[in-house]
Design a protein around this motif. Structure first.
Motif, PDB file in Angstrom:
ATOM      1  N   ILE A 253       0.838  -1.203   0.000  1.00 21.88           N
ATOM      2  CA  ILE A 253       0.000   0.000   0.000  1.00 21.88           C
ATOM      3  C   ILE A 253       0.873   1.254   0.000  1.00 21.88           C
ATOM      4  O   ILE A 253       0.531   2.260  -0.636  1.00 21.88           O
ATOM      5  N   ASP A 254       2.018   1.214   0.689  1.00 17.84           N
ATOM      6  CA  ASP A 254       2.951   2.339   0.631  1.00 17.84           C
ATOM      7  C   ASP A 254       3.326   2.662  -0.812  1.00 17.84           C
ATOM      8  O   ASP A 254       3.367   3.832  -1.224  1.00 17.84           O
ATOM      9  N   ALA A 255       3.604   1.610  -1.593  1.00 25.75           N
ATOM     10  CA  ALA A 255       4.017   1.811  -2.979  1.00 25.75           C
ATOM     11  C   ALA A 255       2.883   2.441  -3.794  1.00 25.75           C
ATOM     12  O   ALA A 255       3.125   3.306  -4.651  1.00 25.75           O
ATOM     13  N   LEU A 256       1.654   2.040  -3.522  1.00 22.86           N
ATOM     14  CA  LEU A 256       0.510   2.614  -4.232  1.00 22.86           C
ATOM     15  C   LEU A 256       0.310   4.089  -3.876  1.00 22.86           C
ATOM     16  O   LEU A 256      -0.044   4.908  -4.726  1.00 22.86           O
ATOM     17  N   ALA A 257       0.547   4.417  -2.603  1.00 24.07           N
ATOM     18  CA  ALA A 257       0.298   5.782  -2.124  1.00 24.07           C
ATOM     19  C   ALA A 257       1.457   6.731  -2.387  1.00 24.07           C
ATOM     20  O   ALA A 257       1.258   7.948  -2.483  1.00 24.07           O
ATOM     21  N   GLY A 258       2.670   6.191  -2.453  1.00 28.45           N
ATOM     22  CA  GLY A 258       3.840   7.058  -2.567  1.00 28.45           C
ATOM     23  C   GLY A 258       4.190   7.733  -1.251  1.00 28.45           C
ATOM     24  O   GLY A 258       4.682   8.860  -1.223  1.00 28.45           O
ATOM     25  N   ALA A 259       3.928   7.034  -0.156  1.00 26.20           N
ATOM     26  CA  ALA A 259       4.228   7.549   1.182  1.00 26.20           C
ATOM     27  C   ALA A 259       4.279   6.364   2.141  1.00 26.20           C
ATOM     28  O   ALA A 259       3.827   5.260   1.814  1.00 26.20           O
ATOM     29  N   GLU A 260       4.857   6.588   3.324  1.00 26.81           N
ATOM     30  CA  GLU A 260       4.833   5.570   4.373  1.00 26.81           C
ATOM     31  C   GLU A 260       3.542   5.720   5.159  1.00 26.81           C
ATOM     32  O   GLU A 260       3.357   6.734   5.845  1.00 26.81           O
ATOM     33  N   LEU A 261       2.659   4.753   5.079  1.00 30.92           N
ATOM     34  CA  LEU A 261       1.371   4.834   5.741  1.00 30.92           C
ATOM     35  C   LEU A 261       1.348   3.990   7.008  1.00 30.92           C
ATOM     36  O   LEU A 261       1.853   2.872   7.034  1.00 30.92           O
ATOM     37  N   PHE A 262       0.739   4.547   8.034  1.00 35.90           N
ATOM     38  CA  PHE A 262       0.582   3.869   9.326  1.00 35.90           C
ATOM     39  C   PHE A 262      -0.912   3.877   9.657  1.00 35.90           C
ATOM     40  O   PHE A 262      -1.519   4.942   9.775  1.00 35.90           O
ATOM     41  N   PHE A 263      -1.492   2.684   9.803  1.00 33.41           N
ATOM     42  CA  PHE A 263      -2.938   2.548   9.924  1.00 33.41           C
ATOM     43  C   PHE A 263      -3.365   2.333  11.371  1.00 33.41           C
ATOM     44  O   PHE A 263      -3.016   1.322  11.992  1.00 33.41           O
ATOM     45  N   LYS A 264      -4.136   3.276  11.903  1.00 28.55           N
ATOM     46  CA  LYS A 264      -4.734   3.142  13.234  1.00 28.55           C
ATOM     47  C   LYS A 264      -6.079   2.443  13.049  1.00 28.55           C
ATOM     48  O   LYS A 264      -7.015   3.008  12.473  1.00 28.55           O
ATOM     49  N   CYS A 265      -6.204   1.238  13.576  1.00 26.90           N
ATOM     50  CA  CYS A 265      -7.304   0.339  13.203  1.00 26.90           C
ATOM     51  C   CYS A 265      -8.465   0.390  14.188  1.00 26.90           C
ATOM     52  O   CYS A 265      -8.676  -0.541  14.991  1.00 26.90           O
ATOM     53  N   GLU A 266      -9.259   1.461  14.107  1.00 19.83           N
ATOM     54  CA  GLU A 266     -10.429   1.578  14.970  1.00 19.83           C
ATOM     55  C   GLU A 266     -11.586   0.686  14.523  1.00 19.83           C
ATOM     56  O   GLU A 266     -12.574   0.552  15.247  1.00 19.83           O
ATOM     57  N   ASN A 267     -11.474   0.057  13.372  1.00 23.68           N
ATOM     58  CA  ASN A 267     -12.446  -0.974  12.998  1.00 23.68           C
ATOM     59  C   ASN A 267     -12.329  -2.193  13.905  1.00 23.68           C
ATOM     60  O   ASN A 267     -13.253  -3.017  13.966  1.00 23.68           O
TER      61      ASN A 267
END
Length: 331
Positions: A37-51
């Protein structure tokens, strides 16, 4: 009520106090990473999973914090709330745990999984037609009749500070990992979650820039932030993101948001559905449409300043109708 009982707006200290109050009452949700997903976004993503939170969304935080403030002398009358589902479930669960009766005013077309969750926690439901009836008027009348406390979904200081405890956790988790966030994207309806989170980050990670995420046809926050004043959505605007389709920013949330938020992102329903599929494929998470808005924005409308940076993404809920979810993820 404009702010706290003394008339002031909630502060970062109020959010930190709520975090202490809610310890043991809510789940400390995880933060996940994924290189694909980082590669798709072009950024380092960190997911806070409130689901993965109790009741499947962040709403239990604000509901529990609000109900804990009710004077014991008024608890017998219980609480009344209006919601399309996640706030309803949060209030129903908090009321059950605190042994208070609850009535929830829900639209007749609310997702079945959310209706089931409310009933499972023992709350009554009063259905209404969202196109021809006022849920606010119905809830106010029921609260008067029952001598109950009306629990709003976002424009309440204790709701805001309760929701902000997700931000306290997120900032602490990133600090512990040695990777403080440069940016954070969060879905927004009325604004209780994002302004609570922004207050938490003001205290714990003040350099982090906070961005709203909304459906493209329901982007009142993005337009309000650009205009410097509240701009409401056009009547009848639609999106699959039922959980975040509020008419306009709230009075308290706007007073906070205009100071704390960097700007807004907006994506169409096709991008929302893509984000739901990416969450399923790469994170193994079930995410509802509104809960996927921030991921969709990271993938399809990432602010230029956030590209290549560390970006927090709040996955706010996972209460999606099974039939709708099956259709989306199999498309």
């Amino acid at each position: 009520m404009n702010g706290l009982p003394d008339g002031t707006l909630p502060s970062p200290d109020d959010v930190l106090e709520a975090a202490r109050r809610l310890q043991g009452h809510v789940v400390r949700t995880p933060v996940l990473r994924n290189e694909a997903i980082d590669a798709l976004a072009g950024a380092e993503l960190f997911f806070k999973c409130e689901n993965l939170q109790l009741t499947g969304s962040f709403k239990i935080r604000g509901a529990t914090n609000r109900l804990m403030q009710i004077d014991p002398a008024r608890q017998k009358g219980g609480v009344v709330a209006f919601s399309s589902g996640n706030h309803a479930q949060g209030v129903a669960r908090a009321a059950r745990l605190l042994e208070m009766p609850a009535l929830i005013v829900m639209p007749s077309d609310a997702p079945g999984i959310k209706v089931e969750g409310v009933r499972r926690d023992g709350a009554e439901i009063r259905f209404y037609d969202r196109h021809n009836e006022s849920r606010e008027a119905i809830a106010a009348a029921e609260a008067d009749l029952r001598e109950a406390v009306l629990v709003p979904s976002f424009d309440d200081p204790y709701i805001i500070t309760g929701q902000g405890t997700a931000g306290v956790e997120f900032a602490e988790q990133m600090q512990a990992a040695g990777t403080p966030l440069d940016h954070l994207i969060c879905c927004v309806g009325g604004g209780g979650l994002i302004t609570g989170i922004a207050l938490a980050f003001e205290a714990l990670s003040p350099a982090t820039k906070i961005w709203t995420a909304e459906p493209a046809e329901h982007d009142d926050w993005r337009r309000s932030l650009a205009a410097g004043e509240i701009v409401a959505n056009a009547p009848g605007s639609r999106s699959i993101c039922d959980a975040i389709l509020t008419p306009a920013p709230g009075e308290i949330t706007w007073a906070l948001g205009k100071r704390l938020l960097a700007g807004g992102c907006a994506v169409d329903d096709t991008a929302i559905e893509d984000a739901m599929r990416q969450a399923f494929r790469h994170l193994k998470l079930v995410v509802e449409p509104g809960g996927a808005a921030a991921l969709a924005s990271a993938l399809h409308d990432l602010p230029e300043a956030a590209k290549g940076k560390r970006v927090g993404v709040v996955i706010s809920g996972g209460n999606v109708d099974p039939g709708q979810y099956a259709r989306i993820v199999s498309a």
